[in-house]
Design an enzyme around this catalytic site. Structure first.
Site, mmCIF file in Angstrom:
data_model
loop_
_atom_site.group_PDB
_atom_site.id
_atom_site.type_symbol
_atom_site.label_atom_id
_atom_site.label_comp_id
_atom_site.label_asym_id
_atom_site.label_seq_id
_atom_site.Cartn_x
_atom_site.Cartn_y
_atom_site.Cartn_z
ATOM 1 N N GLU A 1 -113.940 -15.992 -17.041
ATOM 2 C CA GLU A 1 -113.631 -15.088 -18.467
ATOM 3 C C GLU A 1 -113.727 -15.179 -19.666
ATOM 4 O OE1 GLU A 1 -109.574 -14.349 -18.715
ATOM 5 O OE2 GLU A 1 -109.550 -12.182 -19.235
ATOM 6 N N SER B 1 -103.054 -15.590 -19.024
ATOM 7 C CA SER B 1 -104.187 -16.106 -18.228
ATOM 8 C C SER B 1 -104.865 -16.241 -16.679
ATOM 9 C CB SER B 1 -105.048 -18.005 -18.869
ATOM 10 O OG SER B 1 -104.085 -18.424 -19.283
ATOM 11 N N LYS C 1 -90.227 -13.650 -23.261
ATOM 12 C CA LYS C 1 -90.936 -15.003 -24.393
ATOM 13 C C LYS C 1 -92.273 -13.958 -24.423
ATOM 14 C CE LYS C 1 -93.106 -18.079 -24.070
ATOM 15 N NZ LYS C 1 -95.031 -17.637 -25.008
ATOM 16 N N CYS D 1 -107.968 -7.159 -20.756
ATOM 17 C CA CYS D 1 -107.927 -8.147 -19.724
ATOM 18 C C CYS D 1 -109.121 -7.109 -19.053
ATOM 19 C CB CYS D 1 -106.522 -8.176 -19.388
ATOM 20 S SG CYS D 1 -105.568 -6.469 -18.651
ATOM 21 N N GLU E 1 -96.472 -16.975 -28.286
ATOM 22 C CA GLU E 1 -95.976 -17.288 -30.692
ATOM 23 C C GLU E 1 -97.375 -17.153 -31.250
ATOM 24 O OE1 GLU E 1 -97.058 -18.442 -27.360
ATOM 25 O OE2 GLU E 1 -97.773 -20.819 -27.125
#
Ligand code: NAD
Length: 496
Positions: free
Chosen positions: A382, A225, A172, A280, A175
């Site tokens: 972040e 996240s 997945k 990241c 999107e």
């Protein structure tokens, strides 16, 4: 307008239900729509993967690896197209996208050696006439849920190894930039991968929840996240699934007074602003030891940052592109504003950048903030944008304490000429990936990638040797044979 669907059982599949916009963030325009899978579509993908598992798990590892060799070649041949698709929807420059593909290719290469990784362990005579061995068997259907910032590389941290280990996969992807990921399914199919072994469902929370709830899915790898990572880890664990969930980061660089400032500044620029800071492992905080170091660093950074080129992914002169969405652009600008409100000094402000020809794009220019303290929101959270914050402390010990106290522990590095200081840092810092004069210490594919603290939920890191362990389960067999007299009774003489 093109509508992006799913890849299930070796076919492109379209659904009529919910969908959403996919943007070109440099233009600020909708360029495609992406379909959001409902429960039934995800269940169809899981069924296809479940069915394919029965024969795929029995396919010899060397044959599974041969598919990966083909796949690697096709990714190399198609890397220009892949990089353009990444750049168009994510916004990163095409040359940076090629770097992402290269790191992904290294994970495919590692998967090509799966037969060796699955050899197992063998002990003869663990007791009188007793032998024992451990086997590493695939789990079944496994799922991957991936973030927008590396639409090719992060999926490649997962599925090449998972598949090579004998599992079947449902991915997945994000999107927000689905096209490059979906193209990988075509390449896998051309590589000879049997139908159903690899499936993609585009979607959002509904698709993810289905993957987490379906009993046929045995393991889930997540990257994204921290808030989502933690909830996915808990839900997957509650549902009896193996899970590794990699989350967010706040990566600090300590700059010691003895560091070579010219080379440090060069490295900081790339590590802080490359990919618009949407990595990241991006360096987002510099902790300078002493005001003298901080002042010299700020001076040089200011000069060099004036040369940064920001714009469309297609111009190879550009250092970085836009942020992924308008919402994200606003969020990054709000963090800069909050730092200013809470008493930090904005040395270079990227908020009002103008990019000719791309006036509606989601750009934020390189931003430098000085005199940041640990109470500030921009330090605690972040930012995930092209923002470099400078903190000033008096000693290396104070700098290390700051890093150790932070909730995230993904990456960090130190710039110094002192080997003993570097060694002490590496031994005592509470972070999973550490650089010594290396700003982005991303482990190569034959090591494994993972942070500490709230940057990783789960016991095993991603890819490499930990990846093999994650995607297999150990079976240990202990064997003894009693004599049935066949050997003793064997006749070698020609019967007369
Ligand atoms: P995100 O958490 O918003 O999304 C990640 C995935 O989770 C996507 O596939 C998304 O569709 C899905 N998702 C979003 N909301 C969900 C919900 N409520 N329930 C279930 N699934 C949901 O992350 P992002 O914005 O795509 O990516 C950026 C984040 O990823 C940053 O925090 C970054 O640090 C992190 N990241 C971490 C690593 C790492 O290795 N630690 C690597 C890359 C990115």
């Amino acid at each position: 307008m093109k509508s992006i669907g799913h890849w299930i059982n070796g076919q492109h599949v379209s659904t009529d239900g919910r969908d959403q916009d996919v943007f070109n963030p440099a233009l600020g325009e909708v360029i495609r729509r992406v379909q959001l899978a409902d429960r039934k579509t995800v269940e169809d993908a899981i069924s296809a993967a479940q069915q394919a598992f029965e024969s795929w798990k029995r396919t010899p590892p060397s044959k599974r690896a041969r598919v990966m060799f083909q796949f690697k070649q096709l990714v190399e041949i198609n890397q220009d197209k892949l990089a353009r698709l990444i750049g168009e929807e994510h916004g990163k420059t095409v040359s940076d996208a090629k770097g992402e593909i290269q790191r992904g290719l290294e994970n495919i290469e590692y998967a090509c050696g799966v037969a060796d990784a699955l050899k197992g362990e063998y002990s003869k005579n663990v007791g009188p006439d007793i032998d024992s061995w451990s086997d590493f068997q695939p789990l079944g259907v496994v799922a991957g849920i991936t973030p927008f910032n590396f639409p090719v590389m992060v999926p490649m941290w997962m599925f090449p190894l998972a598949i090579a280990c004998g599992n079947t996969f449902v991915l997945k992807p994000s999107e927000r930039d689905p096209s490059s990921t979906l193209f990988l399914a075509d390449l896998l199919s051309q590589s000879g991968l049997p139908e159903g072994v690899f499936n993609i469902v585009n979607g959002d929370k509904e698709a993810v929840d289905t993957l987490l709830e379906d009993k046929r899915v045995k393991a889930v790898s997540f990257v994204g996240s921290t808030a989502i990572a933690e909830s996915i880890y808990r839900k997957a664990s509650d549902n009896g699934k193996r899970c590794q969930a990699l989350g967010g980061a706040k990566n600090h660089a300590i700059v010691m007074p003895d560091a070579d400032l010219d080379s440090t500044v060069n490295q900081l620029l790339g590590a802080a602003f490359g990919s618009a800071g949407e990595r990241c492992m991006a360096l987002s905080v510099v902790v300078a030891i002493g005001d003298k170091t901080a002042d010299a660093l700020i001076d040089r950074l200011k000069t060099e940052m004036a040369k940064l080129k920001v714009g469309s992914c297609l111009d190879s002169e550009n250092d970085f592109g836009p942020l992924v969405t308008k919402q994200h652009q606003d969020k990054v600008c709000n963090y800069i504003a909050s730092a200013q409100l809470q008493g930090a000094e904005i040395v270079v402000d990227g908020r009002d950048i103008a990019v000719p020809g791309y006036e509606s794009g989601y750009f934020v220019g390189g931003t430098l903030i000085d005199k940041v303290t640990s109470e500030m929101t921009s330090y605690q959270e972040e930012i995930f944008g092209p923002v470099l914050q400078v903190m000033r402390v008096d000693s290396m010990q104070q700098a290390m304490q700051l890093i150790n106290d932070h909730e995230y522990g993904n990456g960090t590095c130190i710039f110094t000429r002192d080997g003993e200081a570097a060694r002490y840092f590496a031994d005592n810092i509470e972070v999973g990936m550490v650089g010594i004069n290396v700003p982005l210490p991303v482990p190569v594919s034959y090591h494994s990638f993972g942070g500490w603290k709230r940057s990783l939920f789960g016991d095993l890191s991603a890819y490499g040797p930990d990846g093999v362990r994650f995607y297999t389960r150990r079976k240990t067999v202990t064997q003894r044979w009693f004599s049935a007299g066949v050997r003793e009774g064997t006749q070698f003489a020609f019967p007369s």
